[in-house]
Motif scaffolding. Structure first.
Motif, PDB file in Angstrom:
ATOM      1  N   GLU A 363       0.812  -1.214   0.000  1.00 14.89           N
ATOM      2  CA  GLU A 363       0.000   0.000   0.000  1.00 14.89           C
ATOM      3  C   GLU A 363       0.851   1.271   0.000  1.00 14.89           C
ATOM      4  O   GLU A 363       0.379   2.336  -0.395  1.00 14.89           O
ATOM      5  N   GLY A 364       2.090   1.156   0.463  1.00 17.88           N
ATOM      6  CA  GLY A 364       2.951   2.336   0.478  1.00 17.88           C
ATOM      7  C   GLY A 364       3.974   2.367  -0.643  1.00 17.88           C
ATOM      8  O   GLY A 364       4.771   3.310  -0.740  1.00 17.88           O
ATOM      9  N   ILE A 365       3.968   1.352  -1.482  1.00 20.56           N
ATOM     10  CA  ILE A 365       4.985   1.236  -2.530  1.00 20.56           C
ATOM     11  C   ILE A 365       4.620   2.087  -3.742  1.00 20.56           C
ATOM     12  O   ILE A 365       3.469   2.128  -4.180  1.00 20.56           O
ATOM     13  N   LEU A 371       0.979  -3.171  -5.729  1.00 25.71           N
ATOM     14  CA  LEU A 371       0.928  -4.634  -5.692  1.00 25.71           C
ATOM     15  C   LEU A 371       1.789  -5.236  -6.810  1.00 25.71           C
ATOM     16  O   LEU A 371       2.553  -6.188  -6.583  1.00 25.71           O
ATOM     17  N   LYS A 372       1.680  -4.696  -8.010  1.00 27.71           N
ATOM     18  CA  LYS A 372       2.482  -5.211  -9.118  1.00 27.71           C
ATOM     19  C   LYS A 372       3.961  -4.893  -8.925  1.00 27.71           C
ATOM     20  O   LYS A 372       4.831  -5.706  -9.236  1.00 27.71           O
ATOM     21  N   CYS A 381       9.347 -11.246  -2.254  1.00 28.78           N
ATOM     22  CA  CYS A 381       8.863 -12.562  -2.705  1.00 28.78           C
ATOM     23  C   CYS A 381       9.464 -13.685  -1.863  1.00 28.78           C
ATOM     24  O   CYS A 381       8.794 -14.676  -1.563  1.00 28.78           O
ATOM     25  N   ALA A 382      10.718 -13.520  -1.484  1.00 33.82           N
ATOM     26  CA  ALA A 382      11.364 -14.532  -0.634  1.00 33.82           C
ATOM     27  C   ALA A 382      10.673 -14.607   0.728  1.00 33.82           C
ATOM     28  O   ALA A 382      10.523 -15.696   1.307  1.00 33.82           O
ATOM     29  N   ILE A 383      10.233 -13.461   1.241  1.00 36.06           N
ATOM     30  CA  ILE A 383       9.497 -13.441   2.514  1.00 36.06           C
ATOM     31  C   ILE A 383       8.183 -14.191   2.363  1.00 36.06           C
ATOM     32  O   ILE A 383       7.788 -14.984   3.233  1.00 36.06           O
ATOM     33  N   ALA A 412      -1.371 -13.368  -4.454  1.00 38.47           N
ATOM     34  CA  ALA A 412      -1.541 -14.684  -5.075  1.00 38.47           C
ATOM     35  C   ALA A 412      -0.602 -14.908  -6.254  1.00 38.47           C
ATOM     36  O   ALA A 412      -0.346 -16.055  -6.639  1.00 38.47           O
ATOM     37  N   ALA A 413      -0.054 -13.838  -6.828  1.00 39.86           N
ATOM     38  CA  ALA A 413       0.857 -13.983  -7.968  1.00 39.86           C
ATOM     39  C   ALA A 413       2.089 -14.817  -7.619  1.00 39.86           C
ATOM     40  O   ALA A 413       2.727 -15.388  -8.511  1.00 39.86           O
ATOM     41  N   ILE A 414       2.401 -14.907  -6.317  1.00 43.59           N
ATOM     42  CA  ILE A 414       3.577 -15.691  -5.911  1.00 43.59           C
ATOM     43  C   ILE A 414       3.389 -17.167  -6.279  1.00 43.59           C
ATOM     44  O   ILE A 414       4.369 -17.892  -6.522  1.00 43.59           O
TER      45      ILE A 414
END
Length: 560
Positions: A363-365, A371-372, A381-383, A412-414
């Motif tokens: 939300e802060g990125i 999100l993308k 992604c590793a987290i 969910a993209a992960i």
């Protein structure tokens, strides 16, 4: 006659007489009763005098505005006669000075709490318009600072006096000079204990927090323009962090607007971000943790206040992420790694706060959509991968489960890059950890999240159709054990429709699954239509609703 009253009146009558005297002064002081304040101070009972002054100077007092302005001008020493315009009266010779001197003398002779409280109220009323030199002097400031260490009834109005004083409009240089001359910040630190919970009354600490918030918001632009000395800035930061970390949401919540303003400054200045952000994150994370006895009862007023406070913290977190996304991401990793192993044994408040950081990170990125953008970050992604490989789905608290499922659906993209992880979420979500959970909130939320997950990952769901369909069947076949709202049932049947129609099942597999989930509703429809229950004629609406729910559920299969 009213001024000569010596018999002590009740508080109610004192206020009534005070209003009457204030009206008389309002009406006659400027035109004919020039000795009104002299008589009030020296011929009237002190309590009655204080009541009158308090009412007369009250901002919301309903007297004529023009008369009030003229009275204040006269008290400040501004001549009202046209032939005296331009004549300067020294501040210490004004009626305001006489009132302040009378108040100090009264408090020196009398230790009554009532007198003390009323005197501070009068000083607060006057602080916004009288000459600053009458307040910013050793005697008055010493009185205010001493009052901070007395009871709540005295300390709170003393703090309000200080807030009124620093809230006066003035240019930056005068504002800074005010803080240097009065040493307000260091005296607050010295007289109010913010380090030990309940060492000072919480009502006083709340007023301190409000003061710090307003003061900080005023001083930050001055600091940004390099007009504020480092020592004063450090004192402000000390007070801010003490309030922000205080274990009371009314105290901590009072400085969140200042925290937000500091986060804006951190976005502009990398050096400030590196200096402040780590400490911000430590306190924010601690304050995000719910109290030990929190029950997640959303109908409870006290718990609702806790939730509102944490909503504000999450908004602040978004701003902090904008200021230092990599620092925040590193903190998230550390927060998760500090949880005990296995993670399912973590305390609810600890793991919930850590998962919150993960959920809200996007939300802060920037740039948008966050999100993308965040899904391109290898560290994040590793987290996510590490979280899905853990046993978090075995945690025994329902809110931890739901937050984990929310994370799985949001990111969910992960699963598109790590398909082996999909089973880690689908199995618990389809079982008694989700769809068949004993708590209705978990069941209801799981129905919705299952649909969202399936919609987002349709092309890789083929091998998990049986797992999901079996979970849904076990839920709908036991309506008494696992009651659902009609909307939840529709979510499930829409999910089944997508699974059967868009995942590549052959005709025989589709037929088996459709039959499995439709049978309970077909039987329910047959039972309702063939019933001989006499109640059907008197409760048509209820029977109609039950029929329509089953028909609608079956119809939702067509969405796939």
């Amino acid at each position: 006659l009213l001024m000569s009253l010596k018999k002590r009146l009740s508080s109610h009558l004192e206020i009534k007489v005070g209003v009457l005297l204030a009206n008389l002064i309002q009406k006659d002081f400027v035109l004919s009763w020039h000795s009104a304040f002299d008589e009030l101070l020296h011929k009237t009972d002190p309590i009655l005098c204080l009541r009158t002054l308090d009412i007369l100077f009250e901002a919301s007092y309903s007297g004529a505005d023009i008369s009030r302005r003229e009275i204040k001008d006269a008290l400040r020493g501004i001549p009202l006669r046209s032939d005296l315009v331009g004549v300067q009266i020294q501040a210490e010779q004004t009626i305001s000075a006489q009132i302040i001197e009378w108040l100090l003398s009264l408090l020196q002779k009398n230790k009554s709490n009532n007198l003390h409280v009323l005197s501070l109220s009068v000083i607060k009323r006057m602080s916004s318009w009288i000459d600053l030199s009458l307040i910013i002097n050793e005697r008055v400031m010493a009185l205010l600072f001493r009052s901070l260490q007395q009871g709540v009834d005295i300390a709170v109005p003393a703090m309000e006096c200080l807030s009124e004083l620093v809230g006066r409009g003035m240019d930056a240089s005068k504002k800074v000079a005010l803080f240097y001359e009065t040493k307000i910040l260091e005296n607050i630190i010295a007289h109010v204990n913010l380090k030990i919970l309940d060492a000072s009354p919480v009502e006083v600490v709340i007023e301190v927090a409000k003061f710090v918030n307003v003061t900080g918001i005023e001083l930050i632009p001055i600091w940004e323009d390099r007009q504020l000395a480092e020592a004063l800035w450090c004192q402000l930061l000390d007070l801010f962090f003490l309030c922000f970390m205080y274990d009371d949401i009314d105290v901590s919540g009072a400085v969140i607007p200042l925290a937000y303003r500091m986060a804006v400054s951190m976005e502009k200045k990398d050096s400030l971000c590196r200096y402040l952000l780590p400490q911000f994150l430590v306190i924010l994370f601690q304050q995000m943790k719910y109290p030990m006895n929190f029950q997640f009862d959303y109908d409870d007023d006290d718990e609702a206040e806790e939730e509102v406070y944490r909503t504000e913290l999450r908004k602040l977190n978004q701003r902090l992420i904008r200021a230092g996304p990599e620092t925040c991401l590193q903190f998230i990793g550390e927060a998760l790694s500090n949880l005990p192993s296995p993670i399912s044994t973590s305390k609810t408040r600890d793991v919930e706060a850590a998962l919150r950081l993960v959920y809200h990170y996007c939300e802060g990125i920037r740039p948008s959509p966050g999100l993308k953008t965040v899904m391109k970050n290898e560290t994040f992604c590793a987290i996510l991968v590490a979280l899905h490989r853990s046993d978090i789905a075995l945690h025994d608290h329902r809110e931890v489960l739901l937050l984990y499922y929310d994370i799985a659906v949001r990111y969910a993209a992960i699963f598109l890059k790590n398909r082996e992880l999909l089973e880690k979420i689908l199995v618990p979500l389809s079982s008694n950890r989700g769809l068949q959970h004993v708590h209705p909130r978990v069941r209801s939320r799981s129905c919705y999240l299952m649909l969202k997950l399936i919609k987002g990952l349709t092309k890789i769901m083929r091998q998990y159709v049986e797992t999901v369909v079996t979970g849904i069947y076990n839920l709908i076949v036991n309506p008494k054990t696992y009651p659902l709202d009609s909307d939840d049932v529709l979510y499930l049947f829409e999910a089944i429709g997508i699974l059967l129609g868009k995942t590549g099942l052959n005709e025989e597999e589709q037929k088996q699954s459709i039959t499995k989930v439709m049978i309970p509703h077909v039987h329910k429809i047959e039972e309702l239509l063939s019933t001989t229950d006499s109640n059907i004629s008197t409760d048509l609406d209820e029977y109609g609703k039950m029929l329509s729910e089953s028909v609608a559920a079956i119809a939702y299969l067509s969405k796939g």
